[in-house]
Design a protein around this motif. Structure first.
Motif, mmCIF file in Angstrom:
data_model
loop_
_atom_site.group_PDB
_atom_site.id
_atom_site.type_symbol
_atom_site.label_atom_id
_atom_site.label_comp_id
_atom_site.label_asym_id
_atom_site.label_seq_id
_atom_site.Cartn_x
_atom_site.Cartn_y
_atom_site.Cartn_z
ATOM 1 N N GLY A 55 0.797 -1.157 0.020
ATOM 2 C CA GLY A 55 -0.195 -0.003 0.111
ATOM 3 C C GLY A 55 0.920 1.220 0.107
ATOM 4 N N ASP A 56 1.761 1.209 0.794
ATOM 5 C CA ASP A 56 2.856 2.306 0.742
ATOM 6 C C ASP A 56 3.458 2.614 -0.642
ATOM 7 O OD1 ASP A 56 2.338 2.938 3.691
ATOM 8 O OD2 ASP A 56 4.399 1.749 4.024
ATOM 9 N N GLU A 57 3.828 1.562 -1.258
ATOM 10 C CA GLU A 57 4.339 1.731 -2.691
ATOM 11 C C GLU A 57 3.305 2.341 -3.607
ATOM 12 O OE1 GLU A 57 7.380 1.848 -3.391
ATOM 13 O OE2 GLU A 57 8.257 0.689 -1.482
ATOM 14 N N LEU A 58 2.045 1.796 -3.611
ATOM 15 C CA LEU A 58 0.974 2.290 -4.406
ATOM 16 C C LEU A 58 0.683 3.682 -4.126
ATOM 17 C CD1 LEU A 58 -1.269 -0.930 -4.411
ATOM 18 C CD2 LEU A 58 0.194 0.022 -6.348
ATOM 19 N N ARG A 59 0.754 4.138 -2.917
ATOM 20 C CA ARG A 59 0.310 5.620 -2.594
ATOM 21 C C ARG A 59 1.445 6.591 -2.863
ATOM 22 N NH1 ARG A 59 -2.127 2.842 1.276
ATOM 23 N NH2 ARG A 59 -0.636 2.783 2.779
ATOM 24 N N ALA A 60 2.753 5.811 -2.983
ATOM 25 C CA ALA A 60 4.005 6.779 -3.379
ATOM 26 C C ALA A 60 3.814 6.910 -5.002
ATOM 27 C CB ALA A 60 5.236 5.736 -2.981
ATOM 28 N N GLY A 61 3.040 5.889 -5.605
ATOM 29 C CA GLY A 61 2.852 6.255 -7.117
ATOM 30 C C GLY A 61 3.751 5.225 -8.081
ATOM 31 N N ASN A 62 4.008 4.133 -7.458
ATOM 32 C CA ASN A 62 4.878 3.052 -7.640
ATOM 33 C C ASN A 62 4.025 1.735 -8.390
ATOM 34 O OD1 ASN A 62 7.504 4.152 -7.498
ATOM 35 N ND2 ASN A 62 7.204 3.840 -5.335
ATOM 36 N N ILE A 63 4.448 0.930 -9.322
ATOM 37 C CA ILE A 63 3.633 -0.165 -9.652
ATOM 38 C C ILE A 63 4.312 -1.175 -8.841
ATOM 39 C CG2 ILE A 63 3.222 -1.743 -11.643
ATOM 40 C CD1 ILE A 63 3.710 0.954 -13.434
ATOM 41 N N VAL A 64 3.395 -2.103 -8.437
ATOM 42 C CA VAL A 64 3.999 -3.236 -7.773
ATOM 43 C C VAL A 64 3.606 -4.691 -8.441
ATOM 44 C CG1 VAL A 64 3.963 -4.336 -5.451
ATOM 45 C CG2 VAL A 64 3.851 -1.927 -5.647
ATOM 46 N N ILE A 65 4.799 -5.561 -8.690
ATOM 47 C CA ILE A 65 4.527 -6.863 -8.995
ATOM 48 C C ILE A 65 4.624 -7.778 -7.989
ATOM 49 C CG2 ILE A 65 5.263 -8.616 -10.686
ATOM 50 C CD1 ILE A 65 6.182 -6.300 -12.621
ATOM 51 N N LEU A 66 3.543 -8.555 -7.471
ATOM 52 C CA LEU A 66 3.628 -9.553 -6.347
ATOM 53 C C LEU A 66 3.780 -10.839 -6.783
ATOM 54 C CD1 LEU A 66 0.643 -7.757 -4.286
ATOM 55 C CD2 LEU A 66 3.106 -7.610 -4.140
ATOM 56 N N ASN A 67 4.821 -11.656 -6.113
ATOM 57 C CA ASN A 67 4.986 -13.231 -6.506
ATOM 58 C C ASN A 67 4.175 -13.797 -5.006
ATOM 59 O OD1 ASN A 67 5.623 -16.005 -6.201
ATOM 60 N ND2 ASN A 67 7.669 -15.412 -6.465
ATOM 61 N N ILE A 68 2.994 -14.364 -5.381
ATOM 62 C CA ILE A 68 2.118 -14.944 -4.363
ATOM 63 C C ILE A 68 2.317 -16.238 -4.190
ATOM 64 C CG2 ILE A 68 0.414 -13.171 -4.662
ATOM 65 C CD1 ILE A 68 -1.341 -15.055 -6.385
ATOM 66 N N ALA A 69 3.176 -17.250 -4.822
ATOM 67 C CA ALA A 69 3.589 -18.299 -4.945
ATOM 68 C C ALA A 69 3.452 -19.185 -3.322
ATOM 69 C CB ALA A 69 4.564 -19.063 -5.642
ATOM 70 N N SER A 70 4.391 -18.515 -2.690
ATOM 71 C CA SER A 70 4.591 -19.379 -1.332
ATOM 72 C C SER A 70 3.287 -19.244 -0.572
ATOM 73 C CB SER A 70 5.647 -18.666 -0.663
ATOM 74 O OG SER A 70 5.606 -17.422 -0.412
ATOM 75 N N PHE A 71 2.721 -17.897 -0.500
ATOM 76 C CA PHE A 71 1.333 -17.739 0.172
ATOM 77 C C PHE A 71 0.444 -18.626 -0.111
ATOM 78 C CE2 PHE A 71 -1.529 -13.766 1.823
ATOM 79 C CZ PHE A 71 -1.737 -14.546 2.753
ATOM 80 N N MET A 72 0.320 -18.662 -1.790
ATOM 81 C CA MET A 72 -0.738 -19.504 -2.099
ATOM 82 C C MET A 72 -0.788 -21.115 -1.742
ATOM 83 S SD MET A 72 -1.946 -19.753 -6.026
ATOM 84 C CE MET A 72 -0.241 -19.702 -6.715
ATOM 85 N N SER A 73 0.491 -21.385 -1.458
ATOM 86 C CA SER A 73 0.858 -23.025 -1.116
ATOM 87 C C SER A 73 0.639 -23.295 0.134
ATOM 88 C CB SER A 73 2.237 -23.305 -1.741
ATOM 89 O OG SER A 73 3.320 -22.760 -0.822
ATOM 90 N N ARG A 74 0.628 -22.187 1.020
ATOM 91 C CA ARG A 74 0.630 -22.406 2.687
ATOM 92 C C ARG A 74 -0.988 -21.801 2.991
ATOM 93 N NH1 ARG A 74 4.203 -18.484 2.886
ATOM 94 N NH2 ARG A 74 2.999 -17.424 4.151
ATOM 95 N N ASP A 75 -1.520 -21.000 2.350
ATOM 96 C CA ASP A 75 -2.773 -20.490 2.954
ATOM 97 C C ASP A 75 -3.764 -20.083 1.894
ATOM 98 O OD1 ASP A 75 -4.874 -19.608 4.702
ATOM 99 O OD2 ASP A 75 -3.810 -18.364 5.798
ATOM 100 N N VAL A 76 -4.508 -20.654 1.233
ATOM 101 C CA VAL A 76 -5.324 -20.199 0.152
ATOM 102 C C VAL A 76 -6.433 -19.400 0.562
ATOM 103 C CG1 VAL A 76 -7.019 -20.938 -1.796
ATOM 104 C CG2 VAL A 76 -4.901 -22.180 -1.319
ATOM 105 N N GLU A 77 -6.959 -19.600 1.979
ATOM 106 C CA GLU A 77 -7.979 -18.667 2.208
ATOM 107 C C GLU A 77 -7.352 -17.387 2.665
ATOM 108 O OE1 GLU A 77 -11.330 -18.707 1.995
ATOM 109 O OE2 GLU A 77 -10.965 -20.585 1.024
ATOM 110 N N GLY A 78 -6.110 -17.129 3.376
ATOM 111 C CA GLY A 78 -5.528 -16.087 3.759
ATOM 112 C C GLY A 78 -5.157 -15.278 2.613
ATOM 113 N N LEU A 79 -4.702 -15.970 1.522
ATOM 114 C CA LEU A 79 -4.513 -15.366 0.285
ATOM 115 C C LEU A 79 -5.822 -14.688 -0.430
ATOM 116 C CD1 LEU A 79 -2.447 -14.478 -2.109
ATOM 117 C CD2 LEU A 79 -2.926 -16.737 -3.037
#
Length: 125
Positions: A55-79
């Motif tokens: 959120g801080d990066e987006l508010r600063a005007g930056n584009i963010v590319i997120l790798n969600i692989a590890s989060f997805m493998s651990r906690d699908v509902e949390g993701l």
């Protein structure tokens, strides 16, 4: 006529707007003028705790590319909950969010719109 006179004539700014032409000022130019450049930042989304940094990066005007692989493998509902929060952040700042593949998401600030063309990518739903 010399070459310099030709260039001056082509590139000089008119002192007045010709009749019948409407000049519209761009908000983007005015808001981005004098501000730091837009960066494209890659981050890992490991948990919903990382959303503050995103959120801080987006508010600063930056584009963010997120790798969600590890989060997805651990906690699908949390993701799913984290992505819902990220969508809310993007909506609140006038940004955009989209999927870049099975394990990548891109989030953009205001004035950056995502346009997908390839099959298998698209808006995050």
């Amino acid at each position: 006529m010399g070459i310099m006179k030709v260039f001056k004539r082509i590139f000089q700014r008119p002192s007045e707007t010709p009749e019948g032409i409407q000049v519209v000022e761009s908000e983007v130019k005015e808001e981005r003028l004098g501000i730091e450049p837009i960066y494209i930042k890659s981050m890992n989304l490991e948990s919903s705790d990382d959303l503050k940094k995103v959120g801080d990066e987006l508010r600063a005007g930056n584009i963010v590319i997120l790798n969600i692989a590890s989060f997805m493998s651990r906690d699908v509902e949390g993701l799913k909950q984290a992505i819902a929060q990220l969508k809310g952040m993007c909506y609140a700042i006038g940004g955009d969010i989209g999927r870049l593949g099975d394990s990548w998401i891109v989030a953009t600030p205001r004035y950056v719109t995502i346009q997908f063309r390839e099959q298998g990518t698209g808006p995050v739903t």
